[in-house]
Design a protein around this motif. Structure first.
Motif, mmCIF file in Angstrom:
data_model
loop_
_atom_site.group_PDB
_atom_site.id
_atom_site.type_symbol
_atom_site.label_atom_id
_atom_site.label_comp_id
_atom_site.label_asym_id
_atom_site.label_seq_id
_atom_site.Cartn_x
_atom_site.Cartn_y
_atom_site.Cartn_z
ATOM 1 N N GLY A 77 0.795 -1.219 0.000
ATOM 2 C CA GLY A 77 0.000 0.000 0.000
ATOM 3 C C GLY A 77 0.827 1.267 0.000
ATOM 4 O O GLY A 77 0.274 2.365 -0.157
ATOM 5 N N ARG A 78 2.143 1.121 0.166
ATOM 6 C CA ARG A 78 3.013 2.292 0.277
ATOM 7 C C ARG A 78 4.041 2.387 -0.845
ATOM 8 O O ARG A 78 4.930 3.226 -0.794
ATOM 9 N N ILE A 79 3.922 1.519 -1.838
ATOM 10 C CA ILE A 79 4.907 1.526 -2.930
ATOM 11 C C ILE A 79 4.219 1.594 -4.287
ATOM 12 O O ILE A 79 3.039 1.251 -4.432
ATOM 13 N N GLU A 96 -9.358 5.665 -18.804
ATOM 14 C CA GLU A 96 -10.020 4.479 -18.260
ATOM 15 C C GLU A 96 -9.057 3.623 -17.448
ATOM 16 O O GLU A 96 -9.434 3.055 -16.409
ATOM 17 N N ASN A 97 -7.812 3.509 -17.906
ATOM 18 C CA ASN A 97 -6.814 2.763 -17.143
ATOM 19 C C ASN A 97 -6.654 3.330 -15.744
ATOM 20 O O ASN A 97 -6.651 2.593 -14.752
ATOM 21 N N LEU A 98 -6.499 4.639 -15.648
ATOM 22 C CA LEU A 98 -6.247 5.273 -14.357
ATOM 23 C C LEU A 98 -7.482 5.258 -13.463
ATOM 24 O O LEU A 98 -7.382 5.031 -12.247
ATOM 25 N N VAL A 99 -8.668 5.474 -14.052
ATOM 26 C CA VAL A 99 -9.903 5.448 -13.260
ATOM 27 C C VAL A 99 -10.151 4.044 -12.715
ATOM 28 O O VAL A 99 -10.522 3.861 -11.540
ATOM 29 N N LEU A 100 -9.939 3.033 -13.567
ATOM 30 C CA LEU A 100 -10.133 1.652 -13.120
ATOM 31 C C LEU A 100 -9.207 1.325 -11.959
ATOM 32 O O LEU A 100 -9.633 0.748 -10.946
ATOM 33 N N LEU A 101 -7.940 1.698 -12.097
ATOM 34 C CA LEU A 101 -6.978 1.408 -11.037
ATOM 35 C C LEU A 101 -7.343 2.158 -9.757
ATOM 36 O O LEU A 101 -7.284 1.595 -8.653
ATOM 37 N N GLY A 102 -7.729 3.423 -9.887
ATOM 38 C CA GLY A 102 -8.125 4.190 -8.710
ATOM 39 C C GLY A 102 -9.332 3.598 -8.013
ATOM 40 O O GLY A 102 -9.414 3.575 -6.777
ATOM 41 N N LEU A 104 -10.228 0.366 -8.092
ATOM 42 C CA LEU A 104 -9.778 -0.870 -7.446
ATOM 43 C C LEU A 104 -9.019 -0.582 -6.152
ATOM 44 O O LEU A 104 -9.044 -1.377 -5.211
ATOM 45 N N LEU A 105 -8.342 0.572 -6.109
ATOM 46 C CA LEU A 105 -7.580 0.955 -4.920
ATOM 47 C C LEU A 105 -8.419 1.749 -3.927
ATOM 48 O O LEU A 105 -7.899 2.392 -3.026
ATOM 49 N N ARG A 106 -9.726 1.723 -4.137
ATOM 50 C CA ARG A 106 -10.705 2.249 -3.185
ATOM 51 C C ARG A 106 -10.649 3.762 -3.006
ATOM 52 O O ARG A 106 -10.842 4.284 -1.912
ATOM 53 N N LEU A 107 -10.383 4.462 -4.113
ATOM 54 C CA LEU A 107 -10.470 5.914 -4.060
ATOM 55 C C LEU A 107 -11.911 6.382 -4.242
ATOM 56 O O LEU A 107 -12.207 7.566 -4.040
ATOM 57 N N GLY A 108 -12.795 5.466 -4.615
ATOM 58 C CA GLY A 108 -14.162 5.850 -4.948
ATOM 59 C C GLY A 108 -14.222 6.317 -6.392
ATOM 60 O O GLY A 108 -13.223 6.771 -6.956
ATOM 61 N N ARG A 109 -15.401 6.217 -6.991
ATOM 62 C CA ARG A 109 -15.521 6.550 -8.409
ATOM 63 C C ARG A 109 -15.150 8.008 -8.672
ATOM 64 O O ARG A 109 -14.372 8.306 -9.576
#
Length: 318
Positions: A77-79, A96-102, A104-109
């Motif tokens: 979670g820190r790297i 779309e790549n960056l939104v999908l990753l965000g 998945l990492l629980r930043l919210g839509r």
């Protein structure tokens, strides 16, 4: 400075091959450590252990305050980790790549969309945000890959051969973006096959060979270890190489090096003008025809050759 990465006595074996034989590394926060080494040295094995992808057989490592064996989830979670090839989906757009990753990492839509906009702007990809990644150039993909590593703003970034295959312009652009991350406080461990890249980006360099750190220091400190200056003699004809080597060997601090085209003979000389004058005189007496006569300080190529006994072309991902 506090260390963002600490490794002590890391060991790793694969069947009958001992990949790491006691690696020690310390990377202060907000700095860049460049890791160099020949084929099979253990560079990527070290990165995989520090990124929790491989478990060490012995030793300990702490990354961003978390132990890589006991607290792997905290470390992850820190790297951020960028490998030799861009790990992005070619069938999606850059956004779309960056939104999908965000997501998945629980930043919210909404948070993922905001972060994607920030990163696309920071990495100069806004103009191509809604194009499919399969239409991107190699340099654009590498920038998107680096942006993807930074979606959650990790304090530590592992870059394993980040500019492999890029043209000089794209490489320079990525260097600038890496410097921007370091200026913002990110700690970077960089493995590279380009010695110029380590010279440009790294605060300190560690040279790994046969699973051990054999030298560490700033680029200038490592260059001073080689000592002396290099005389480069451009010959009028390759047929003069034997005579030039014989003439220069007497006052040299090591065997002369011959270029692949047999046009340049390089030799390390003691400090001072007397050694240069003696070399010029020896060439003249030997009747060697010289097109050019240049003096240069040691480079990282010289350091690598001196430490490992191999040419810099042996630097590659392992």
């Amino acid at each position: 400075m506090d260390a963002a990465i600490e490794a002590e006595g890391l060991r790793k074996s694969y069947r009958n091959h001992e990949a790491l034989r006691g690696i020690d590394l310390t990377v202060p926060a907000g700095t860049v450590l460049g890791v160099l080494g020949p084929n099979g040295a253990g560079k990527t094995t070290t990165v995989r252990i520090l990124a929790t992808l491989v478990r060490p057989d012995a030793g300990r490592a702490v990354v961003a305050g978390a132990d890589v064996v006991r607290e792997p989830k905290l470390v992850r979670g820190r790297i951020g980790l960028a490998g030799q090839y861009a790990a992005v989906d070619e069938q999606l757009t850059g956004r779309e790549n960056l939104v999908l990753l965000g997501t998945l990492l629980r930043l919210g839509r909404a948070g993922a969309r905001r972060r994607a906009v920030e990163l696309l702007e920071e990495f100069e990809l806004t103009y191509a945000a809604d194009r499919l990644v399969k239409t991107y150039s190699g340099g654009m993909r590498r920038r998107l890959d680096l942006a993807a590593c930074l979606v959650v703003s990790p304090p530590v970034l592992f870059l394993d051969e980040p500019t492999t295959g890029l043209d000089p312009t794209s490489r320079a652009t990525l260097w600038r973006m890496i410097r921007q991350q370091v200026a913002a406080g990110v700690t970077v461990l960089l493995t590279t096959q380009y010695l110029e890249e380590a010279d440009q980006l790294a605060n300190r360099i560690a040279v790994i060979d046969h699973g051990k750190v054999i030298a560490e220091g700033t680029p200038d400190e490592l260059k001073r270890r080689v000592g002396g200056e290099w005389l480069e003699v451009s010959l009028a004809s390759p047929s003069d190489v034997p005579a030039a080597v014989a003439a220069l060997s007497a006052g040299a601090e090591g065997p002369p090096q011959i270029s692949e085209d047999y046009r340049v003979v390089s030799v390390r000389l003691p400090e001072g003008m007397a050694a240069i004058a003696a070399a010029a005189s020896a060439l003249d007496v030997a009747g060697v025809r010289v097109d050019d006569f240049a003096l240069r300080r040691p480079s990282l190529d010289d350091v690598f050759r001196d430490l490992t006994g191999q040419p810099s072309s042996a630097v590659s991902p392992v």
